[in-house]
Design a protein around this motif. Structure first.
Motif, PDB file in Angstrom:
ATOM      1  N   ASN A  36     -12.842  -7.037  -6.303  1.00 43.53           N
ATOM      2  CA  ASN A  36     -14.249  -7.700  -6.982  1.00 43.53           C
ATOM      3  C   ASN A  36     -13.819  -8.282  -8.344  1.00 43.53           C
ATOM      4  OD1 ASN A  36     -15.541  -7.090  -4.684  1.00 43.53           O
ATOM      5  ND2 ASN A  36     -16.452  -5.240  -5.270  1.00 43.53           N
ATOM      6  N   ARG A  53       0.696  -1.364   0.041  1.00 45.08           N
ATOM      7  CA  ARG A  53       0.074   0.043  -0.382  1.00 45.08           C
ATOM      8  C   ARG A  53       0.699   1.411   0.137  1.00 45.08           C
ATOM      9  NH1 ARG A  53      -5.168   1.141   4.009  1.00 45.08           N
ATOM     10  NH2 ARG A  53      -5.652   3.335   3.290  1.00 45.08           N
ATOM     11  N   GLN A  58      -8.740   7.028   0.806  1.00 45.81           N
ATOM     12  CA  GLN A  58     -10.005   6.505   0.454  1.00 45.81           C
ATOM     13  C   GLN A  58      -9.691   5.981  -1.185  1.00 45.81           C
ATOM     14  OE1 GLN A  58     -12.929   6.401   2.020  1.00 45.81           O
ATOM     15  NE2 GLN A  58     -13.519   5.700   0.179  1.00 45.81           N
ATOM     16  N   ARG A  59      -8.815   6.546  -1.821  1.00 45.36           N
ATOM     17  CA  ARG A  59      -8.666   6.343  -3.235  1.00 45.36           C
ATOM     18  C   ARG A  59      -8.189   4.837  -3.214  1.00 45.36           C
ATOM     19  NH1 ARG A  59      -7.124  11.821  -3.926  1.00 45.36           N
ATOM     20  NH2 ARG A  59      -4.622  11.131  -4.117  1.00 45.36           N
ATOM     21  N   ALA A  69     -14.024  13.615  -6.386  1.00 41.79           N
ATOM     22  CA  ALA A  69     -12.617  12.695  -6.641  1.00 41.79           C
ATOM     23  C   ALA A  69     -11.672  13.463  -6.112  1.00 41.79           C
ATOM     24  CB  ALA A  69     -12.651  12.021  -7.636  1.00 41.79           C
ATOM     25  N   ALA A  85     -11.438  13.409  -2.372  1.00 44.64           N
ATOM     26  CA  ALA A  85     -11.169  12.225  -1.797  1.00 44.64           C
ATOM     27  C   ALA A  85      -9.700  12.039  -1.262  1.00 44.64           C
ATOM     28  CB  ALA A  85     -11.259  11.078  -2.496  1.00 44.64           C
ATOM     29  N   GLU A 118      -8.399   2.622  -0.977  1.00 39.37           N
ATOM     30  CA  GLU A 118      -9.537   1.651  -0.746  1.00 39.37           C
ATOM     31  C   GLU A 118     -10.270   1.346  -1.705  1.00 39.37           C
ATOM     32  OE1 GLU A 118      -9.828  -0.215   2.203  1.00 39.37           O
ATOM     33  OE2 GLU A 118      -8.392   0.656   3.216  1.00 39.37           O
ATOM     34  N   ASP A 119     -10.805   2.249  -2.580  1.00 38.66           N
ATOM     35  CA  ASP A 119     -11.674   2.070  -3.859  1.00 38.66           C
ATOM     36  C   ASP A 119     -10.953   1.196  -4.770  1.00 38.66           C
ATOM     37  OD1 ASP A 119     -13.561   3.616  -2.544  1.00 38.66           O
ATOM     38  OD2 ASP A 119     -13.158   5.270  -3.765  1.00 38.66           O
ATOM     39  N   PHE A 120      -9.562   1.313  -5.012  1.00 41.63           N
ATOM     40  CA  PHE A 120      -8.922   0.699  -6.015  1.00 41.63           C
ATOM     41  C   PHE A 120      -8.708  -0.711  -5.569  1.00 41.63           C
ATOM     42  CE2 PHE A 120      -4.555  -1.002  -6.567  1.00 41.63           C
ATOM     43  CZ  PHE A 120      -4.613  -1.095  -7.984  1.00 41.63           C
ATOM     44  N   GLN A 121      -8.557  -0.991  -4.293  1.00 41.64           N
ATOM     45  CA  GLN A 121      -8.520  -2.345  -3.711  1.00 41.64           C
ATOM     46  C   GLN A 121      -9.783  -2.975  -3.707  1.00 41.64           C
ATOM     47  OE1 GLN A 121      -6.300  -3.886   0.172  1.00 41.64           O
ATOM     48  NE2 GLN A 121      -8.289  -3.159   0.682  1.00 41.64           N
ATOM     49  N   HIS A 122     -10.871  -2.468  -3.483  1.00 38.80           N
ATOM     50  CA  HIS A 122     -12.244  -3.089  -3.665  1.00 38.80           C
ATOM     51  C   HIS A 122     -12.293  -3.450  -5.186  1.00 38.80           C
ATOM     52  CE1 HIS A 122     -16.275  -3.616  -2.577  1.00 38.80           C
ATOM     53  NE2 HIS A 122     -16.772  -3.272  -3.632  1.00 38.80           N
ATOM     54  N   THR A 123     -12.099  -2.392  -6.284  1.00 33.12           N
ATOM     55  CA  THR A 123     -12.342  -2.749  -7.433  1.00 33.12           C
ATOM     56  C   THR A 123     -11.630  -4.014  -8.021  1.00 33.12           C
ATOM     57  OG1 THR A 123     -12.950  -0.273  -7.713  1.00 33.12           O
ATOM     58  CG2 THR A 123     -12.321  -1.694  -9.587  1.00 33.12           C
TER      59      THR A 123
END
Length: 422
Positions: free
Chosen positions: A99, A52, A88-89, A81, A84, A91-96
């Motif tokens: 998934n 990270r 936070q960015r 954005a 952000a 976390e969004d990247f990791q979630h995408t």
């Protein structure tokens, strides 16, 4: 819960071996694929967390971040954005990424599971093909009349090849045993014929010349009757041994002629017992041993007459249909349980109602001759009492002219008895 498990287990047991192997292989592949997918997803998430700092260097010092102010919109608060934070960015990247990885992994798992099922079905089919050959050969041998067929499996020396070789060795032993048994029965019957003939002659000559005292005549007559029964039994054993033999010279024969000869032989006996015989002897051309085929008609009709009640009825039909010639004999009599039928075709089984002159070999002889001629025998109890027996044999080629079994047997000097054996 337990009932559901039991029902599932029973449904799986109903599947063929190929289906169970395929299901087991596919299940194992799916479970291992799910485990691999889970490990891959967890590893990817851990790698993203461990690296990270490459995306968000500030996450190493973990300074206090001010929360961005959301922008109020008619649809609700919106996090721009630009406002952000790096955390936070990430976390969004990791979630995408996770998934998308999960979705693609599930799709690949479904595809490879289907491929595993197809490969398992194909592999089990190839592996069980020779086992199917063993089963088919065993079924043919079990329903046939001879034991001369062998599997002779080829291919790798695996468990299936070992099973086939063991099966062939067992057939060799059975064939030798049955051949020795038939040979012993035939030889013993031949050897017993001579002393019985001498005994009958020694009793008949003084009886015919009137040199037997009156008080001894009943005893001599009983001895002659016992001698006659012994000769009929020996003749029946010879016929059974010959019927089980495969050394036959086939000739064209019409079962209708055999039926007429049997009717002539048993007409007096049926008349004495008050048995009414209805005959419909249609043309039924077959190829086989004439004297043995005559025994089929004679024994079936004798069995129907003798295992009947007073003033009973017998029907006799011959004909051809669907490439098969048949002879069918039905009679009245006592009610029979379907479980009793197989025992009637075993040697020395006379049934509950029989006469003393029967040997219990009549239907056994019929079965042996039918199997030797590659035919099929069925017996069905009649609803009102009695039995219907049907023998089906392959029809003779049309260019062959059927002959009368009686004349052919006389020409060949068959030496078979003129009396039925049951």
């Amino acid at each position: 819960m337990n009932r559901a498990r039991t029902d599932c287990r029973l449904s799986l047991h109903g599947l063929p071996l190929r289906g169970r192997l395929t299901l087991m292989t596919t299940t194992v592949s799916a479970v291992l694929g799910c485990g691999l997918l889970l490990l891959n997803w967890l590893s990817t998430r851990q790698l993203l967390k461990d690296n990270r700092h490459l995306v968000d260097p500030a996450s190493v010092a973990a300074p206090a971040q001010t929360e961005p102010i959301p922008i109020a919109t008619p649809q609700g608060p919106l996090m721009p954005a630009a406002l952000a934070s790096p955390a936070q960015r990430f976390e969004d990247f990791q979630h995408t990424v996770l998934n998308d990885l999960l979705l693609r992994s599930l799709l690949l798992l479904a595809v490879f599971t289907a491929l595993a099922a197809l490969l398992a079905w194909w592999g089990s089919s190839r592996s069980l093909h020779r086992l199917s050959q063993v089963t088919a050969a065993a079924r043919r041998i079990g329903t046939g009349s001879t034991l001369d067929e062998r599997l002779g499996l080829t291919g790798p020396h695996d468990e299936v090849r070992e099973l086939g070789d063991t099966f062939d060795a067992m057939l060799d032993r059975l064939d030798r045993s049955f051949t020795a048994q038939r040979r012993f029965t035939s030889h013993a019957s031949h050897e017993l014929r001579t002393p019985l003939t001498l005994q009958r002659t020694a009793l008949e000559i003084p009886l015919a010349q009137g040199r037997v005292p009156a008080d001894l005549r009943p005893a001599v007559q009983r001895a002659l009757d016992a001698n006659a029964r012994s000769e009929r039994l020996i003749a029946a054993l010879l016929t059974l041994a010959r019927g089980e033999s495969t050394q036959l010279t086939p000739h064209p024969v019409d079962l209708a002629c055999a039926a007429r000869d049997a009717l002539a032989d048993l007409a007096d006996e049926a008349r004495t017992e008050g048995i009414r015989i209805t005959a419909d002897p249609g043309s039924a051309p077959v190829a086989g041993d004439p004297s043995l085929l005559r025994q089929i008609a004679l024994n079936l009709l004798a069995n129907a007459v003798r295992h009947n009640h007073r003033d009973g009825a017998v029907t006799l039909t011959t004909g051809a249909a669907g490439g098969l010639a048949f002879i069918e004999v039905g009679n009245t009599g006592r009610l029979l349980d379907p479980d009793e039928i197989p025992a009637l075709f075993e040697p020395f089984q006379r049934g509950r109602e029989h006469r003393s002159d029967g040997s219990g070999l009549g239907l056994a002889v019929v079965r042996a001759i039918t199997l030797t001629h590659h035919g099929e025998l069925t017996a069905t109890p009649r609803p009102g009492g009695g039995l219907t027996v049907r023998v089906e044999l392959p029809t003779a080629p049309p260019e062959q002219a059927p002959q009368s079994p009686a004349s052919e047997g006389a020409a060949s000097g068959g030496g078979l008895p003129g009396k039925a054996h049951r």
